[in-house]
Design a protein around this motif. Structure first.
Motif, short mmCIF file in Angstrom:
data_model
loop_
_atom_site.label_atom_id
_atom_site.label_comp_id
_atom_site.label_asym_id
_atom_site.label_seq_id
_atom_site.Cartn_x
_atom_site.Cartn_y
_atom_site.Cartn_z
N PHE A 37 0.82 -1.11 -0.06
CA PHE A 37 0.09 0.09 -0.08
C PHE A 37 1.03 1.21 -0.11
O PHE A 37 1.66 1.52 1.18
N VAL A 38 0.85 1.86 -1.13
CA VAL A 38 1.93 3.02 -1.41
C VAL A 38 1.15 4.52 -1.34
O VAL A 38 0.17 4.26 -2.35
N GLY A 39 1.23 5.53 -0.75
CA GLY A 39 0.65 6.53 -0.95
C GLY A 39 1.38 7.45 -1.82
O GLY A 39 2.67 7.37 -1.84
N LEU A 40 0.84 8.23 -2.75
CA LEU A 40 1.44 9.22 -3.56
C LEU A 40 0.89 10.59 -3.03
O LEU A 40 -0.21 11.00 -3.33
N ILE A 41 1.80 11.54 -2.81
CA ILE A 41 1.51 12.82 -2.22
C ILE A 41 2.21 13.87 -2.91
O ILE A 41 3.45 13.61 -3.49
N GLY A 42 2.02 14.92 -2.71
CA GLY A 42 2.61 16.22 -3.30
C GLY A 42 1.67 17.47 -3.77
O GLY A 42 0.63 17.22 -3.53
N PRO A 43 2.12 18.46 -3.48
CA PRO A 43 1.19 19.77 -3.81
C PRO A 43 0.48 19.74 -5.12
O PRO A 43 0.81 19.12 -6.04
N ASN A 44 -0.45 20.60 -5.26
CA ASN A 44 -1.41 20.59 -6.36
C ASN A 44 -0.27 20.76 -7.68
O ASN A 44 0.48 21.91 -7.37
N GLY A 45 -0.39 20.12 -8.65
CA GLY A 45 0.09 20.38 -10.06
C GLY A 45 1.64 19.66 -9.79
O GLY A 45 2.61 20.13 -10.68
N ALA A 46 1.75 18.71 -8.74
CA ALA A 46 3.18 17.93 -8.72
C ALA A 46 3.40 17.13 -9.72
O ALA A 46 4.53 16.54 -10.10
N GLY A 47 2.21 16.42 -10.47
CA GLY A 47 2.24 15.68 -11.39
C GLY A 47 1.58 14.36 -11.22
O GLY A 47 1.90 13.25 -11.98
N LYS A 48 1.12 14.23 -10.18
CA LYS A 48 0.29 13.12 -9.53
C LYS A 48 -0.60 12.29 -10.60
O LYS A 48 -0.55 11.06 -10.81
N THR A 49 -1.45 13.24 -10.96
CA THR A 49 -2.62 12.71 -11.82
C THR A 49 -1.91 12.20 -13.38
O THR A 49 -2.28 11.32 -13.73
N THR A 50 -0.98 13.03 -13.63
CA THR A 50 0.03 12.79 -14.97
C THR A 50 0.71 11.32 -14.65
O THR A 50 0.48 10.42 -15.69
N LEU A 51 1.13 10.88 -13.52
CA LEU A 51 1.81 9.70 -13.49
C LEU A 51 0.72 8.74 -13.43
O LEU A 51 0.94 7.69 -13.86
N PHE A 52 -0.44 8.79 -12.82
CA PHE A 52 -1.53 7.87 -12.72
C PHE A 52 -1.70 7.60 -14.37
O PHE A 52 -2.10 6.49 -14.68
N ASN A 53 -1.99 8.67 -15.02
CA ASN A 53 -2.48 8.42 -16.47
C ASN A 53 -1.33 7.73 -17.54
O ASN A 53 -1.78 7.08 -18.15
N SER A 215 -1.45 6.84 8.03
CA SER A 215 -1.93 5.74 8.82
C SER A 215 -2.11 4.62 8.26
O SER A 215 -2.02 3.31 8.87
N VAL A 216 -2.19 4.41 6.89
CA VAL A 216 -2.67 3.26 6.23
C VAL A 216 -1.39 2.78 4.99
O VAL A 216 -1.54 1.56 4.88
N CYS A 217 -0.69 3.68 4.77
CA CYS A 217 0.41 3.47 3.64
C CYS A 217 1.57 2.74 4.34
O CYS A 217 2.23 2.99 5.37
N ASP A 218 2.26 1.75 3.73
CA ASP A 218 3.46 1.13 3.96
C ASP A 218 4.65 2.01 3.72
O ASP A 218 5.46 2.09 4.39
N ARG A 219 4.70 2.68 2.41
CA ARG A 219 5.35 3.68 2.15
C ARG A 219 4.78 4.98 1.49
O ARG A 219 3.83 4.74 0.99
N VAL A 220 5.39 5.94 1.50
CA VAL A 220 4.87 7.30 0.96
C VAL A 220 5.81 7.93 -0.11
O VAL A 220 6.95 8.17 0.24
N ALA A 221 5.48 8.04 -1.38
CA ALA A 221 6.20 8.73 -2.46
C ALA A 221 5.75 10.09 -2.27
O ALA A 221 4.53 10.31 -2.39
N VAL A 222 6.76 10.94 -2.62
CA VAL A 222 6.50 12.39 -2.64
C VAL A 222 7.04 12.85 -4.25
O VAL A 222 8.06 12.69 -4.26
N LEU A 223 5.92 13.63 -4.74
CA LEU A 223 6.19 14.33 -5.96
C LEU A 223 6.10 15.63 -5.92
O LEU A 223 5.36 16.22 -5.22
N ASP A 224 7.38 16.48 -6.54
CA ASP A 224 7.13 17.78 -6.51
C ASP A 224 7.75 18.41 -8.01
O ASP A 224 8.70 17.98 -8.28
N LEU A 225 6.99 19.17 -8.43
CA LEU A 225 7.51 19.69 -9.74
C LEU A 225 7.89 18.55 -10.56
O LEU A 225 8.57 18.53 -11.50
#
Length: 256
Positions: A37-53, A215-225
């Motif tokens: 279970f991996v979390g993907l976080i980052g500020p708005n516009g970091a590229g999270k949705t693009t990475l999902f796509n 609380s739920v993720c095993d690891r958390v990945a952080v995207l920025d710019l």
């Protein structure tokens, strides 16, 4: 090749995505293990949705490689990735509001196992309905089976949205802001549903609610710019200076 626990089921290698001169993702690397279970976080516009796509095939990376269960899926179409076991949710519900909860789940099951089409044998329909009822039973929603989705509360509709995805028995599930618009209690319940029905499924969760992510993720990945600046345990990410800076709102330029 079948991934086993602690083996990477997903490998994103040096993936970049540009729209003309605008670089949205830059040399992103990320691996996800089977059942992780991996979390993907980052500020708005970091590229999270693009990475999902990119992972789900709605966008083709400008460069880099994506592997799933040992196979190269960099140029595979979205439906091919679904068949391979990659399923995603969207920020906006994608269920059929005028159909019942049972019909939504059964339709997803039938489409996965037999493809889309009008003609189905009575046996296939009955089997899909039974499987859908089993999914609902595991989360205590049998009483909602024959209700139209449009008659449910917003929180219940979000649960149905996730259950439709889980009914397709994904090996990997990508969740895009599943708790957005929910109260804390509703969000907590939705996460409980995901954990209860998604056992053994690898999950990547995008959410702005950091309490849920940590609380739920095993690891958390952080995207920025568009760059992967960290990927570690929740405790390590809490103390990571780069992650802290990203959430203080610094360096926001790219829109994803």
């Amino acid at each position: 090749m079948i991934a086993t626990p602690n083996d990477p089921i997903l490998a994103i290698e040096n993936v970049g995505k540009a729209f003309g001169a605008l670089k949205v993702l830059t040399d992103v690397n990320l691996t996800v293990n089977a059942g992780e279970f991996v979390g993907l976080i980052g500020p708005n516009g970091a590229g999270k949705t693009t990475l999902f796509n990119v992972v789900t095939g709605f966008l083709t990376p400008s460069h880099g490689k994506i592997s799933f269960a040992g196979g190269d899926i960099t140029h595979a179409k979205p439906h091919q990735r679904v068949r391979a076991g990659i399923v995603r949710t969207f920020q906006k519900s994608m269920v059929f509001p005028d159909l019942t909860v049972l019909e939504n789940l059964a339709l997803a099951i039938r489409a996965l196992e037999h493809g889309y089409g009008w003609w189905r044998s009575a046996k296939q329909i009955a089997l899909a309905d039974a499987q859908a009822l089993d999914v609902l039973g595991r989360v205590g929603m049998q009483s909602h089976a024959y209700k139209a989705v449009s008659s449910l509360s917003y929180g219940e509709q979000r649960i149905v949205d996730v259950l439709v995805s889980l009914a397709m028995k994904p090996r990997m599930l990508l969740l895009d802001e599943p708790t957005a618009g929910l109260s804390k209690a509703e969000g907590d319940h939705l996460i409980e549903v995901i954990r209860a029905t998604g056992t053994g499924t690898s999950i990547i969760l995008v959410a702005h609610d950091l309490d849920i992510v940590f609380s739920v993720c095993d690891r958390v990945a952080v995207l920025d710019l568009g760059k992967m600046i960290a990927c570690d345990t929740p405790a390590a990410i809490r103390a990571h200076e780069g992650a802290q800076a990203a959430y203080l709102g610094k360096n926001k330029e790219v829109s994803a």
